[in-house]
Design a protein around this motif. Structure first.
Motif, mmCIF file in Angstrom:
data_model
loop_
_atom_site.group_PDB
_atom_site.id
_atom_site.type_symbol
_atom_site.label_atom_id
_atom_site.label_comp_id
_atom_site.label_asym_id
_atom_site.label_seq_id
_atom_site.Cartn_x
_atom_site.Cartn_y
_atom_site.Cartn_z
ATOM 1 N N GLU A 1 0.778 -1.346 0.047
ATOM 2 C CA GLU A 1 -0.158 0.024 0.052
ATOM 3 C C GLU A 1 0.830 1.281 -0.123
ATOM 4 N N SER A 2 2.015 1.191 0.513
ATOM 5 C CA SER A 2 3.098 2.408 0.598
ATOM 6 C C SER A 2 3.552 2.710 -0.685
ATOM 7 N N ILE B 1 3.461 3.650 -4.235
ATOM 8 C CA ILE B 1 2.766 4.644 -5.176
ATOM 9 C C ILE B 1 3.165 4.208 -6.618
ATOM 10 N N ASP C 1 -6.323 17.744 -10.281
ATOM 11 C CA ASP C 1 -6.548 17.428 -8.672
ATOM 12 C C ASP C 1 -6.885 18.835 -8.221
ATOM 13 N N TRP D 1 -11.501 0.816 -5.567
ATOM 14 C CA TRP D 1 -10.421 0.061 -4.739
ATOM 15 C C TRP D 1 -10.347 -1.337 -4.888
ATOM 16 N N LYS E 1 -4.894 5.714 -3.370
ATOM 17 C CA LYS E 1 -4.173 6.764 -2.950
ATOM 18 C C LYS E 1 -3.536 7.661 -4.060
ATOM 19 N N THR E 2 -3.075 6.932 -5.036
ATOM 20 C CA THR E 2 -2.507 7.445 -6.227
ATOM 21 C C THR E 2 -3.520 8.139 -6.983
ATOM 22 N N LEU F 1 -6.361 9.409 -5.662
ATOM 23 C CA LEU F 1 -6.842 10.376 -5.024
ATOM 24 C C LEU F 1 -6.222 11.619 -5.206
ATOM 25 N N ALA F 2 -4.953 11.733 -5.669
ATOM 26 C CA ALA F 2 -4.056 12.635 -5.878
ATOM 27 C C ALA F 2 -3.953 13.137 -7.410
ATOM 28 N N VAL G 1 -7.131 4.668 4.770
ATOM 29 C CA VAL G 1 -6.579 5.193 3.383
ATOM 30 C C VAL G 1 -6.791 6.360 3.062
ATOM 31 N N SER H 1 -3.804 9.770 2.861
ATOM 32 C CA SER H 1 -3.727 10.521 1.459
ATOM 33 C C SER H 1 -3.885 12.065 1.908
ATOM 34 N N ARG I 1 -6.646 13.399 3.213
ATOM 35 C CA ARG I 1 -8.035 14.001 2.806
ATOM 36 C C ARG I 1 -8.767 13.750 4.031
#
Length: 895
Positions: A479-480, A482, A552, A811, A820-821, A823-824, A859, A863, A865
């Motif tokens: 998960e870490s 990207i 974004d 997801w 996470k990627t 969301l940016a 998650v 991020s 958010r």
């Protein structure tokens, strides 16, 4: 006596010496053309003063419209300006090219670079990550500059064994290479008994037979795509190798027969006969083989002969369209050869030849210069590489992280990060490619053996370049992490380009003027056209990063920092389906029982139980879809609705794909509007916008030929909106589609939303390939790359604004790290928690069961958010249900 050295030195002194050129020829200043038109007549003088103030391009247009030409001494500059502007067509006449050949080098390179920059993907410079397989270094030719060719030596085999070949290929595959370059000496068995004996002992009659078998095994066992340089061949030999390779090659080197005379570099080398080499290149055209050819400069030929060589190659290409790349390679003197002391051509001579090749072949041809041979490269002077880019190349050729350049062993390959940095400093992005170029992949039915296409697709991305990435949607990743890059020497970043060391910049990355203008128009809600959207979707490098950042920023302006999600439960009530969609591994029937799981159909009692359980666990929605069971009618779907309404009266029912709606109405013999009203009356709250896949018949005719078509999908959605039912909208991408198909899809969605306003969100669904029939049959890629996923969500945010303002990250397909990627990259929603999901997991994904609220919010918070639990229609989730969702008991196991 004329010697090879005197021949080369004479040519360099009279034709190549750049100092002599600069002394004899005026500098290239196109803006000075107008001054030569002054005359004694005052009116004429006024006109010429006005003319001289025009831009060069406007002056050209002036002459074209007037049907005139400038004075004779400016004719060369006039012709070059026509070439620069593309007004003489893609392939100018030989006389026009000869006319400009003696102009100042800066003039030629500037014009050539401008012609190059009219090509598709002009911001990209490519290279092929390869392994070099020297199947045999024994050759019947004795070229004066070659150290690759060796005679047989006692105790040494003439040929590599199959196992040696495969070991090289396996090392290349592990390093992320995509090409296996087979290079070999010409027909050694015709001269050396040892070669003939070794072939016979292995069961082969000729070297061609052996290389064909070696290529077949490399392709089958490692997935590397063979490119074969087997020398001069007959047409039957070319056809034989086509079965096991994606491309072949033979350098013309030079059309000059002088070079075969005593003292010349090709003396006593029968396979260097220009006629024989041109015959092989023509045979490749006749056999529809994507081909590589080119020139070797500085071996005694004149510039005029180089032009003749280019024209000869162009003539064959215009006839067959098969030359996909042209190599301009400079001679390098090697110890132990007859040309060890011969002067090497300077950089200026190389750039002149590159420029003339570009002007000769136009923007479409790929033109390369080997980076390990560039003059002064041994001094680590990157300016030499930048000069080549400025002269019109768009490709560096093959570069290997595993093997040496066996033809030029004294010249090591450059480090890819160094080459990428030099390319970036020239305003281009370095991108790995396949030995087969994108335009030939797009026309695979003509150019690629059907049995090989499976390997090509597995190695390629949506743009037709090398995938160079081990991640695919559905694959579990840290998960870490990207950046999901290939775990080898050849790795692309999320922007689709090779890694390059550069300082981190804050804020928006700078895009090209064209991309910047398109993004700025989209940010104010202006409608972009198909071609413009396609340009955004194809962006890499700085353009990609600019689009992502801009999307974004627009998300932040429209949605703030909130990321929403809904607590729901998926209920897939049957996996039996009478349709045979090529992407679907979920549906089951008599012809596909070998896929995951057995056919099932949930009882109404089980649907009710799952709905009650969902409500008790804090869900505000049940999402219900299934296969098109042959026994289902419109009444079946009404019964399912009634069951859920009685079991959980307060839960929102988000159910039935457009295909199911179509099926229901058809079986009852009523209109879509009537049936949708019946569904709404029975308790349907909204519809999922699935079954869209890609809204383009070019794709659907292969992917889902028996499904509803684009027009029908849009009609069902519009009708649903008209009766007051909101729907989502989706795209399932990354299989056999291309960015222009995605652009058409986005336009369909945008245009319908502008009419109805009925879509709640847009949900890109990356194709999960592992168990999909279309992939297993070798007709699809391995899903979208990370670049594809990011750019799809970012461009959707821009193109659909202000009509659709919720962009969802799946997801289930991407995993928490991938989300996470995204969301940016313009996303503001994570969809549902699901509780159960069968469709994506059936396709081979690692995710899909459940992402409970506390994990969803973890998650989102990671991020940077702020999470918000919502309802299906983006309202606030009831406080009681939200509280339940965080304290939910484990699901009752499903038997």
């Amino acid at each position: 006596m004329v010697t090879l050295r005197s021949m080369i030195e004479a040519n360099f002194c009279t034709q190549i010496n750049p100092e002599a050129q600069r002394a004899l020829k005026p500098k290239c200043k196109i803006s000075s053309i107008g001054s030569s038109f002054m005359s004694g007549n005052q009116q004429r003088m006024k006109e010429e003063v006005r003319f001289s103030r025009l831009k060069a391009s406007d002056r050209v247009v002036h002459h074209v419209q007037a049907g005139t030409r400038p004075p004779a001494h400016n004719s060369q500059m006039h012709t070059l300006e026509l070439l620069r502007q593309g007004l003489l067509g893609q392939h100018p006449e030989a006389a026009q090219l000869r006319e400009v050949a003696a102009l100042d080098l800066n003039c030629l390179t500037e014009a050539a670079a401008e012609v190059r920059d009219r090509r598709q993907h002009a911001s990209i410079v490519t290279f092929s990550p390869k392994v070099f397989i020297p199947l045999t270094r024994v050759c019947r030719d004795v070229c004066g500059y070659c150290t690759f060719s060796l005679g047989p030596k006692p105790g040494q085999a003439v040929y590599l064994t199959i196992e040696e070949v495969l070991n090289i290929a396996r090392a290349g595959a592990a390093a992320g290479c995509s090409e296996a370059l087979f290079t070999l000496g010409d027909k050694p068995e015709l001269v050396y008994p040892q070669a003939k004996f070794e072939l016979a002992a292995m069961g082969y009659a000729t070297t061609i037979d052996y290389v064909a078998e070696a290529a077949r095994l490399v392709l089958e066992e490692t997935g590397l795509l063979p490119h074969i340089n087997a020398g001069v061949m007959e047409r039957d030999d070319v056809a034989k190798l086509r079965r096991f390779s994606v491309s072949q090659g033979l350098m013309l080197e030079s059309i000059s027969e002088r070079l075969m005379e005593p003292g010349g570099p090709h003396f006593n080398s029968p396979d260097k006969n220009p006629a024989a080499r041109l015959a092989t290149i023509e045979a490749a055209g006749e056999e529809k083989v994507p081909f590589t050819s080119g020139l070797l400069i500085g071996i005694g030929e004149t510039r005029e002969e180089r032009l003749d060589s280019l024209f000869a190659l162009r003539e064959l290409h215009l006839k067959y369209g098969h030359i996909q790349e042209l190599i301009i390679q400079n001679f390098r003197a090697k110890k132990g050869t007859r040309m060890a002391n011969a002067p090497e051509p300077p950089l200026e001579e190389l750039t002149w030849t590159v420029a003339m090749a570009r002007l000769t072949f136009g923007s479409a041809m790929s033109i390369q210069a080997p980076p390990n041979l560039t003059p002064n490269v041994h001094l680590e002077d990157e300016s030499s590489w930048r000069a080549l880019i400025a002269s019109g190349i768009n490709d560096w050729g093959g570069v290997s992280p595993v093997t040496i350049d066996w033809v030029n062993p004294e010249a090591p390959w450059p480090h890819l990060e160094t080459l990428s940095a030099a390319t970036s400093e020239s305003g281009k992005s370095l991108v790995p490619r396949l030995p087969l170029y994108p335009e030939y992949i797009r026309q695979a039915a003509t150019w690629v053996e059907p049995s090989i296409m499976k390997s090509v697709l597995r190695s390629s991305n949506s743009l037709g370049y090398a995938r160079a990435e081990s991640w695919s949607p559905g694959i579990a990743m840290d998960e870490s992490t990207i950046a999901y890059s290939y775990q080898g020497s050849v790795a692309v970043e999320n922007d689709g380009t090779m890694k390059v060391s550069r300082p981190t910049t804050g804020g928006l990355r700078t895009g090209s003027s064209e991309i910047t203008e398109l993004v700025q128009r989209a940010q104010i809600g202006e409608q972009l056209a198909e071609l413009e959207i396609t340009k955004l979707l194809e962006a890499v490098g700085p353009d990609f990063e600019y689009i992502r950042s801009a999307a974004d920023a627009l998300r932040s302006r429209v949605n703030g920092d909130e990321v929403s999600y809904v607590v729901n439960r998926n209920i897939n009530y049957t996996n039996v389906c009478s349709y045979r969609c090529q992407f679907c591994a979920f549906s089951k029937g008599k012809t596909n029982e070998e896929l995951r799981g057995k056919p099932y159909r949930l009882s109404l009692e089980e649907i009710a139980r799952r709905s009650i359980e969902a409500w008790e666990r804090g869900a505000t929605e049940v999402c219900m879809q299934g296969g098109i069971h042959p026994e289902f009618t419109g009444e079946t779907y009404l019964d399912i609705l009634n069951t859920v309404r009685k079991a959980a009266p307060k839960i929102h029912v988000h159910a039935f794909s457009p295909l199911e709606v179509f099926q229901g109405a058809s079986t009852l013999g009523i209109s879509l509007e009537e049936y949708l009203k019946e569904l709404k009356k029975a308790g349907l709250g909204s519809l999922p916008g699935t079954a869209a896949e890609v809204l383009d018949e070019e794709v659907r005719s292969v992917l889902c030929p028996d499904k509803i078509n684009t027009r029908q999908w849009l009609e069902i959605m519009e009708t649903a909106h008209s009766v007051g039912l909101r729907t989502t909208s989706t795209i399932m991408f990354g299989h056999l589609d291309r960015p222009y198909h995605w652009a058409r899809h986005l336009l369909h969605v945008r245009n319908l939303q502008m009419r109805t306003g009925g879509f709640t969100e847009f949900v890109p669904l990356p194709f999960v390939h592992m168990e999909a029939p279309v992939f297993l049959k070798g007709r699809a890629r391995k899903g979208p790359t990370m670049r594809d996923c990011i750019i799809m969500h970012s461009v959707a945010r821009l193109v659909l604004y202000p009509h659709i303002t919720n962009i969802q990250a799946s997801w289930v397909k991407m995993g928490p790290g991938g989300v996470k990627t995204l969301l940016a990259a313009g996303c503001n929603d994570m969809g549902g928690s699901l509780m159960n999901e069968s469709i994506t997991r059936a396709a081979g994904a690692s995710y899909g069961e459940e992402l409970p609220p506390h994990e969803m919010e973890r998650v989102i918070l990671a991020s940077g958010r702020r999470p918000r639990q919502r309802t299906t229609l983006y309202g606030e989730a009831p406080a009681e249900q939200a509280q339940r969702s965080f304290g939910a008991k484990p699901l009752v196991p499903i038997r």
